[in-house]
Design an enzyme around this catalytic site. Structure first.
Site, mmCIF file in Angstrom:
data_model
loop_
_atom_site.group_PDB
_atom_site.id
_atom_site.type_symbol
_atom_site.label_atom_id
_atom_site.label_comp_id
_atom_site.label_asym_id
_atom_site.label_seq_id
_atom_site.Cartn_x
_atom_site.Cartn_y
_atom_site.Cartn_z
ATOM 1 N N HIS A 82 -10.823 -7.951 -3.221
ATOM 2 C CA HIS A 82 -9.846 -7.949 -2.126
ATOM 3 C C HIS A 82 -10.586 -8.094 -0.801
ATOM 4 C CE1 HIS A 82 -6.242 -6.901 0.128
ATOM 5 N NE2 HIS A 82 -7.033 -6.188 0.901
ATOM 6 N N ASP A 161 4.750 0.433 -0.195
ATOM 7 C CA ASP A 161 3.884 -0.236 0.784
ATOM 8 C C ASP A 161 4.640 -1.295 1.564
ATOM 9 O OD1 ASP A 161 1.211 -0.672 1.969
ATOM 10 O OD2 ASP A 161 1.540 -2.678 1.151
ATOM 11 N N ARG A 168 4.805 0.297 9.957
ATOM 12 C CA ARG A 168 3.563 0.508 10.712
ATOM 13 C C ARG A 168 3.298 -0.649 11.667
ATOM 14 N NH1 ARG A 168 -0.300 0.502 6.186
ATOM 15 N NH2 ARG A 168 -1.869 0.533 7.813
ATOM 16 N N SER A 183 -2.795 1.918 1.430
ATOM 17 C CA SER A 183 -1.998 0.701 1.287
ATOM 18 C C SER A 183 -2.737 -0.318 0.400
ATOM 19 C CB SER A 183 -1.734 0.117 2.684
ATOM 20 O OG SER A 183 -1.383 -1.230 2.631
ATOM 21 N N LYS A 187 -2.099 -1.189 -3.979
ATOM 22 C CA LYS A 187 -1.788 -2.527 -4.490
ATOM 23 C C LYS A 187 -2.851 -3.007 -5.486
ATOM 24 C CE LYS A 187 -1.162 -3.808 -0.258
ATOM 25 N NZ LYS A 187 -0.837 -4.288 1.080
HETATM 26 N N1 URA Z 1 -3.921 -4.772 4.537
HETATM 27 C C1 URA Z 1 -3.076 -4.046 3.767
HETATM 28 O O1 URA Z 1 -2.739 -4.455 2.657
HETATM 29 N N2 URA Z 1 -2.634 -2.880 4.247
HETATM 30 C C2 URA Z 1 -2.976 -2.385 5.448
HETATM 31 O O2 URA Z 1 -2.540 -1.313 5.814
HETATM 32 C C3 URA Z 1 -3.841 -3.148 6.246
HETATM 33 C C4 URA Z 1 -4.305 -4.343 5.750
#
Ligand code: URA
Length: 435
Positions: A82, A161, A168, A183, A187
């Site tokens: 990621h 999320d 946010r 977050s 995922k």
């Molecule tokens: N990328 C994400 O998936 N979540 C965040 O909070 C910030 C960047």
């Protein structure tokens, strides 16, 4: 339990319990806790932080707010990667085929771009017919057969999320380490791979301004990963200038293809080789970084990595001839050379500004509902540390409209020059294997 008491508790710097965090996430997802109260709690977390235990509980509550992928039917080790996002970051498009060609299994779920950063799905969709939604069964079969698949995140994955991130985004609470870490990791954990490599960017095109901030975020995510029993490692890399030369969907895909042919930009190729080496080590396909790098280089030299990209494209309905002949990918009507007005060494090349300029050409979205133009973008010809003479081409702009004066002015402001030689900074600041 009253949610106002939970807000008060965090506001005054106390740690929340597992039950309080679960109450928050469940209540938010099922609609019993309103946005305005969750906004207040996010702001309290922004200022007061969370300890490791709270962050792990938050991640767990988010992870189980929806479905979790079961990849157990994919034989062998599944490696995921990621990136925290940046301008020109097309890493997955080259890295995933390289790792797959070396025996790794990459069952990748990616996102779309918003704002100045592009999304992997948008880039791969430059290929006609390539589809990114697939049943779990077909996804599993594809990875078993060709070691590689790239699909979009399903709506049922981590619904908490989706709600929280959108909130946010409009309440100035994105850049909080506990909130970003939970977050991202919820995922990644929901996507079901065995190991996770995080490319945490710092600099003006990234969420984290300094290498120290990026390292703190990386270590927090590594601790979450380990809490869930996953081998999680991180790279800290520079996003003060764009990665590679291309910014924009089809242009980035072309650059990833060139990289798989051994003709990619040096910085981008280095990043793919480093990241791929860590992933091969995590997958126990190499014992040392040097051995892994040799395998990855061979996958480029032999064409096997490019063959993996083509195999994935064919499996997912894409037109493989566009990979074989990249002039068949979407092309902008005009290519405009932007020339230097002064002489000097490129001191800075502002990633954020260039990302925004590419978005204004149509390469990115300002709002989620915007459509994008795959053909447009920027190809940099000079980067930080390069010597530039007046009249040299700084970049080629691929556009479907005439450029207006304010765009051209903003482009020139993205570059800063120095009279004296500027040292090129290393792209990868650090590799972190434990927290
Ligand atoms: N990328 C994400 O998936 N979540 C965040 O909070 C910030 C960047």
């Amino acid at each position: 339990m009253r949610f106002v008491d939970i807000i008060e508790k965090k506001k005054t710097g106390h740690a929340l319990t597992k039950a309080e965090i679960a109450y928050w996430i469940n209540g938010y997802v099922n609609g019993t806790i309103p946005d305005y109260q969750v906004s207040a709690l996010c702001m309290a977390i922004y200022f007061q932080g969370m300890d490791d235990q709270e962050i792990a509980w938050l991640c767990e509550a988010m992870l189980y707010s929806g479905d979790v992928m079961d990849l157990s039917k994919i034989n062998g080790h599944k490696a995921d990667k990621h990136s925290t996002g940046g301008v020109g970051d097309k890493t997955s498009l080259a890295l995933a085929p390289m790792v797959a060609a070396c025996g790794g299994k990459v069952a990748k779920m990616s996102g779309r771009g918003l704002g100045h950063t592009g999304g992997t799905l948008d880039k791969i969709e430059s290929i006609s017919g390539f589809h990114v939604s697939q049943s779990e069964e077909k996804f599993v079969r594809q990875v078993n057969e060709i070691h590689l698949a790239l699909i979009g995140q399903t709506q049922s994955l981590v619904p908490a999320d989706k709600l929280l991130y959108a909130l946010r985004d409009v309440t100035a609470t994105v850049n909080s380490i506990p909130l970003i870490a939970s977050s991202i990791m919820s995922k990644k954990l929901a996507a079901g791979s065995d190991t996770i490599l995080l490319d945490v960017k710092f600099g003006e095109g990234a969420f984290m301004p300094t290498p120290q901030d990026a390292e703190a975020l990386a270590k927090t995510m590594i601790r979450i990963g380990r809490h869930f029993g996953k081998d999680t490692r991180a790279m800290i890399s520079d996003m003060n200038q764009p990665l590679g030369n291309a910014i924009g969907n089809a242009l980035e895909l072309k650059e990833a293809i060139a990289t798989l042919q051994g003709k990619g930009p040096e910085d981008f190729t280095t990043l793919c080789l480093e990241a791929g080496s860590i992933m091969l080590m995590q997958s126990e396909l190499a014992d040392t970084m040097d051995q892994a790098k040799t395998l990855l280089q061979k996958s480029i030299d032999s064409g096997s990595a490019l063959d993996k990209l083509k195999a994935m494209c064919a499996y997912q309905g894409g037109d493989v001839t566009q990979i074989e002949d990249v002039s068949r990918l979407p092309q902008a009507k005009q290519v405009v050379a932007m020339r230097a007005k002064t002489e000097g060494y490129v001191k800075e090349l502002h990633a954020l500004q260039l990302g925004n300029l590419a978005m204004r050409l149509g390469a990115g979205r300002q709002k989620k509902t915007d459509t994008i133009d795959h053909s447009v973008g920027i190809v940099l010809n000079k980067k930080a540390g390069d010597l530039v003479h007046q009249g040299d081409v700084l970049a080629y702009i691929h556009t479907n409209h005439d450029l207006d004066e304010s765009w051209i002015q903003d482009f020139h402001q993205a570059y800063a020059f120095a009279a004296k030689k500027v040292e090129k900074k290393p792209l990868i600041e650090k590799i972190i294997e434990s927290s």
